[in-house]
Design a protein around this motif. Structure first.
Motif, PDB file in Angstrom:
ATOM      1  N   ALA A 109       0.788  -1.251  -0.035  1.00 52.23           N
ATOM      2  CA  ALA A 109       0.011  -0.030   0.036  1.00 52.23           C
ATOM      3  C   ALA A 109       0.915   1.303  -0.314  1.00 52.23           C
ATOM      4  CB  ALA A 109      -0.901   0.031   1.128  1.00 52.23           C
ATOM      5  N   SER A 110       0.915   2.154  -1.076  1.00 54.54           N
ATOM      6  CA  SER A 110       1.645   3.191  -0.923  1.00 54.54           C
ATOM      7  C   SER A 110       0.847   4.672  -0.829  1.00 54.54           C
ATOM      8  CB  SER A 110       2.571   3.020  -2.313  1.00 54.54           C
ATOM      9  OG  SER A 110       1.596   2.816  -3.564  1.00 54.54           O
ATOM     10  N   LEU A 158       4.302   1.998   2.152  1.00 56.14           N
ATOM     11  CA  LEU A 158       5.074   2.989   1.428  1.00 56.14           C
ATOM     12  C   LEU A 158       4.941   4.305   1.440  1.00 56.14           C
ATOM     13  CD1 LEU A 158       8.049   2.173  -0.097  1.00 56.14           C
ATOM     14  CD2 LEU A 158       6.647   1.892  -2.271  1.00 56.14           C
ATOM     15  N   SER A 159       5.356   5.204   2.099  1.00 50.68           N
ATOM     16  CA  SER A 159       5.196   6.601   1.920  1.00 50.68           C
ATOM     17  C   SER A 159       6.063   7.170   0.816  1.00 50.68           C
ATOM     18  CB  SER A 159       5.393   7.685   3.249  1.00 50.68           C
ATOM     19  OG  SER A 159       5.137   8.749   3.119  1.00 50.68           O
ATOM     20  N   LEU A 163       8.007  14.180   3.361  1.00 47.42           N
ATOM     21  CA  LEU A 163       8.200  14.303   4.887  1.00 47.42           C
ATOM     22  C   LEU A 163       9.202  13.746   5.236  1.00 47.42           C
ATOM     23  CD1 LEU A 163       4.519  12.770   5.984  1.00 47.42           C
ATOM     24  CD2 LEU A 163       5.307  14.998   6.057  1.00 47.42           C
ATOM     25  N   ALA A 164      10.097  14.323   6.175  1.00 44.28           N
ATOM     26  CA  ALA A 164      11.376  13.927   6.578  1.00 44.28           C
ATOM     27  C   ALA A 164      10.892  12.646   7.559  1.00 44.28           C
ATOM     28  CB  ALA A 164      11.864  14.889   7.634  1.00 44.28           C
ATOM     29  N   GLU A 165      11.906  11.574   7.109  1.00 46.98           N
ATOM     30  CA  GLU A 165      11.601  10.289   7.582  1.00 46.98           C
ATOM     31  C   GLU A 165      10.203   9.792   7.446  1.00 46.98           C
ATOM     32  OE1 GLU A 165      12.764  11.007  11.913  1.00 46.98           O
ATOM     33  OE2 GLU A 165      14.869  10.583  11.295  1.00 46.98           O
ATOM     34  N   ASN A 166       9.813   9.838   6.245  1.00 47.27           N
ATOM     35  CA  ASN A 166       8.405   9.632   5.879  1.00 47.27           C
ATOM     36  C   ASN A 166       7.820   8.112   6.360  1.00 47.27           C
ATOM     37  OD1 ASN A 166       9.725   8.185   3.866  1.00 47.27           O
ATOM     38  ND2 ASN A 166       8.901   9.233   2.171  1.00 47.27           N
ATOM     39  N   GLY A 167       8.828   7.029   6.234  1.00 47.00           N
ATOM     40  CA  GLY A 167       8.375   5.765   6.524  1.00 47.00           C
ATOM     41  C   GLY A 167       8.051   5.839   8.390  1.00 47.00           C
ATOM     42  N   CYS A 195       7.427  -0.363   6.930  1.00 47.23           N
ATOM     43  CA  CYS A 195       7.238   1.151   6.342  1.00 47.23           C
ATOM     44  C   CYS A 195       8.605   1.757   6.128  1.00 47.23           C
ATOM     45  CB  CYS A 195       6.349   2.032   7.642  1.00 47.23           C
ATOM     46  SG  CYS A 195       5.040   1.714   7.930  1.00 47.23           S
ATOM     47  N   PRO A 196       8.929   1.208   5.000  1.00 52.68           N
ATOM     48  CA  PRO A 196      10.275   1.808   4.613  1.00 52.68           C
ATOM     49  C   PRO A 196      10.429   3.295   4.197  1.00 52.68           C
ATOM     50  CG  PRO A 196       9.783   0.234   2.889  1.00 52.68           C
ATOM     51  CD  PRO A 196       8.524   0.488   3.786  1.00 52.68           C
TER      52      PRO A 196
END
Length: 439
Positions: A109-110, A158-159, A163-167, A195-196
């Motif tokens: 899911a992204s 998968l964001s 965003l900083a540090e999105n995962g 959440c990579p």
């Protein structure tokens, strides 16, 4: 015109993507199309729009097909992309979205839902009131619950947002939601989902009617879902997945152990410069990025922001050359074929400025350095959110309007960036900076 060569009817859905706008279709869907075109199977994408039905209305009558045009001063090169199977509108058909997430063939899911789509409160925690109103969290929780109950594996979340540090942020916010709404699912989520971190870099302007007409004239196709972009594309992904994935790295993505240096460079240099051009460019009467970067004064500000203010705060990876990166960004900004509108970049400044500018300001304060270019940008942003460039498109627009009714410019700056300011944090205005922004 180039076109995919795989049998779409023989391919299963492997990805559910939230926020299927032009950016996703120019990036992740493009990489996935390349993977299936080379023989990888069952990675078709079900797109999800959370509220608006516009993309569904564009793509579903076209069977999910659309053209992607890479444009430069030398012209445009178009390709038909086949990786999108269909588009669901969550506000109309939430059960279908949950079923797609819970399907055995789904592995990823992204998300490209923009910063505001994560429903964060001012302190970065999950705003549960926002999260309960048509957000990704309820749909994900229901889909994951069904997978757990059916004995299916978890998903990679998968964001792909700026965003900083999105995962890490997505993981933390998802855990906060589950802790309140389905605490029994937390242990399963922690064990079976991942959440990579990611960093994505491709400039994708909003498609105009003029663009659609150009595609029709050049290719003989009426395409309501046409997407225009630049030739450049970069995707850096932390190699930490919960299950199968396309081999995107074969088609140009970078799988790495640490995304942070690439992410920080993009946020502070590319995105920081983009926001500077947006607010200062609008203030100077420009409409497009390529017009603003051609202004010698704005070009000087952008160079100063990237090389003197942002770059010294970045712990670059061995393969990164920040000076070369800055030079490549200037060249990309100057691309006259994209017509990237400054007003598009100016949207949602309250959500973007903390990671694009305030983190750089905080890091430079520790180093004893001033940031006059960023302060010029902040001053132009204050002018922008006063409404001089038209209606303010920002989640805090109503709050800003009320502040402007009773606050001077200096008081407004203090309300945003003072010690107890709305956007205050690791960096707060000192007296000289307040005077500079309020001038």
């Amino acid at each position: 015109m180039a076109c995919f060569g795989y049998d779409r009817s023989a391919q299963g859905i492997g990805i559910v993507h939230f926020g299927i706008g032009a950016f996703h279709r120019a990036h992740q869907a493009w990489y996935t199309d390349a993977a299936m075109n080379a023989g990888e199977r069952n990675w078709m994408i079900t797109g999800v729009s959370l509220r608006s039905g516009d993309v569904a209305d564009q793509l579903n009558p076209q069977d999910g097909l659309y053209t992607l045009s890479e444009c430069s001063a030398a012209g445009c090169k178009s390709r038909v992309i086949g990786s999108v199977a269909n588009v669901l509108v969550a506000s109309r058909e939430p059960d279908a979205v949950v079923a797609a997430l819970a399907a055995p063939g789904t592995h990823i899911a992204s998300f490209t839902i923009t910063e505001k789509g994560y429903c964060r409160a001012a302190d970065g925690s999950l705003d549960m009131a926002q999260a309960s109103e048509g957000s990704i969290y309820r749909l994900l929780a229901q889909g994951l619950r069904q997978r757990s109950d059916a004995g299916l594996p978890g998903l990679t979340l998968l964001s792909c947002d700026n965003l900083a540090e999105n995962g890490q942020q997505l993981d933390r916010l998802m855990r906060e939601y589950l802790a309140q709404q389905d605490p029994a699912l937390l242990d399963w989520y922690a064990e079976y989902c991942a959440c990579p971190q990611t960093m994505i870099d491709r400039i994708v302007p909003a498609t105009t009617e003029q663009d659609r007409s150009a595609v029709a004239s050049a290719n003989g196709l009426t395409d309501l879902g046409a997407v225009m972009t630049e030739p450049f594309s970069q995707w850096v992904i932390e190699d930490r997945f919960a299950g199968p994935r396309p081999h995107w790295e074969i088609y140009g993505a970078n799988l790495v152990s640490d995304v942070a240096p690439f992410e920080t460079a993009k946020l502070r240099m590319l995105n920081g410069a983009h926001s500077l051009l947006a607010y200062c460019g609008l203030q100077h009467g420009y409409t497009y990025v390529h017009e603003a970067i051609a202004d010698p004064h704005l070009r000087t500000l952008v160079d100063q922001l990237m090389l003197q203010e942002a770059a010294p705060t970045i712990a670059a990876a061995a393969e990164q050359n920040l000076a070369a990166y800055a030079a490549s960004l200037i060249k990309r900004f100057a691309n006259p074929a994209l017509n990237h509108r400054l007003i598009q970049i100016a949207m949602d400044g309250s959500q973007k400025i903390p990671q694009r500018w305030l983190e750089t300001l905080a890091a430079n304060r520790v180093l004893g350095r001033d940031c006059p270019a960023i302060l010029s940008g902040l001053s132009a942003w204050l002018t922008h959110i006063s409404g001089v460039n038209g209606p303010v498109d920002d989640p805090l627009a109503d709050h800003f309007a009320k502040l402007w009714e009773k606050a001077s410019r200096a008081d407004f700056a203090e309300a945003l960036f003072g010690n107890r300011g709305l956007l205050g944090g690791d960096w707060n205005l000192d007296e000289a900076e307040r005077a500079s922004i309020a001038a």
